[in-house]
Design an enzyme around this catalytic site. Structure first.
Site, short mmCIF file in Angstrom:
data_model
loop_
_atom_site.label_atom_id
_atom_site.label_comp_id
_atom_site.label_asym_id
_atom_site.label_seq_id
_atom_site.Cartn_x
_atom_site.Cartn_y
_atom_site.Cartn_z
N GLU A 158 1.58 -5.25 -10.44
CA GLU A 158 1.17 -3.91 -10.05
C GLU A 158 1.23 -3.03 -11.28
O GLU A 158 2.30 -2.84 -11.88
CB GLU A 158 2.07 -3.35 -8.95
N GLU A 253 2.90 3.06 1.38
CA GLU A 253 3.93 3.33 0.37
C GLU A 253 4.19 4.82 0.19
O GLU A 253 4.71 5.25 -0.84
CB GLU A 253 3.55 2.68 -0.97
#
Length: 298
Positions: A158, A253
């Protein structure tokens, strides 16, 4: 999964939560996800300053038990403490040794929980902020991808790289077990056109995507409910659908650590509404590597 809990094929991508953005973690986060109707959960390894360690036998056992009892899938494991250490640390340094230790623990934990994905965040001390950092990150991830394949897992990075640099990372890692994990806001906060990133690199994406919105220039994202920020989320999801990027799970998130159940329930409802614009194929982009026999594992 415990007998008596029906297995129902989802109408679209699974909707997951990230336990490091919740008021509780680990087994308690599984129960919270179940109460709110979420389908799955990504988990952080924990450690100093980041909550209880995930990889202790009692906690691992409790996670497996609660997942089986509730039907909440354990989607992935990450090690957010890597942002505090720095995966770009020079080879042979104390920090590099610590990075390898954390990565092995992340992979072992994902394997123990039968979560299909482990991912590595590249922020703060692990930021890929130049050619040397890109080269060193690729070295570390190439080793970790081999370890992931030996455990039957996929490994993802990520990061906030622009498309050409993200492709360079994939090329240098050079592993069929390696993926890029898309966050719908982090690249935008770094000045990257996220829809363009999808167009260029979507065929390398993991099939789990972080879903969040942001509140303006310089923001890190995740501080507002989906649709209330400047993330252009509908355009990103439309790009995923247009380029046939297979999405198994959209993982919310947004920061919900303040423990406002109504706000979290609203965000989950928004996530499900957005998910309708993404493909309904939930199979992974490619088949994960087969788990090697015990004698072949490193």
């Amino acid at each position: 999964m415990t007998a008596g809990i029906p297995v129902v094929a989802p109408a679209g991508p699974l909707i997951g939560l990230a336990d490091w953005r919740l008021p509780v973690t680990g087994p308690a986060a599984v129960d919270l996800a179940a109460r709110l109707g979420a389908d799955g959960l990504q988990l952080d390894l924990g450690g100093p300053g980041r909550g209880p360690r995930l990889d202790v036998p009692d906690r691992l056992g409790a996670l497996r038990e609660r997942s089986a009892a509730t039907g909440v899938r354990l989607l992935a494991v990450t090690g957010n403490c890597l942002n505090d250490i720095g995966i770009t640390a020079p080879a042979g340094s104390v920090a590099a040794h610590d990075v390898r230790d954390v990565l092995e623990r992340v992979l072992d934990t994902a394997h123990a929980l039968e979560a299909p994905l482990a991912f590595v965040p590249s922020f703060r001390r692990s930021a890929i902020d130049g050619p040397d950092a890109l080269r060193r990150t690729a070295e570390v991830l190439a080793w970790a991808a081999g370890e992931a394949a030996a455990r039957g897992l996929l490994l993802a990075s990520e990061n906030t790289l622009a498309p050409e640099k993200a492709l360079a990372l994939v090329e240098h890692v050079a592993s069929p077990a390696f993926r890029l994990l898309l966050d719908t806001y982090n690249p935008r906060a770094a000045g990257v056109d996220v829809s363009g990133l999808v167009h260029t690199t979507g065929h390398h994406f993991a099939d789990q995507i972080h879903l969040k919105d942001g509140s303006g220039p310089g923001g890190t994202g995740g501080d507002v409910l989906l649709g209330d920020g400047d993330g252009g989320l509908p355009a990103v999801l439309a790009a995923l659908a247009a380029h046939r990027v297979r999405v198994r799970a959209l993982v919310l998130e947004t920061d919900h650590r303040a423990d406002d159940p109504a706000r979290l329930a609203e965000d989950l409802a928004r996530a499900r509404a957005h998910a309708r614009t993404v493909n309904r194929t939930v199979a992974p982009t490619t088949t994960p590597p087969s788990r090697l026999a015990d004698e072949d594992a490193q």
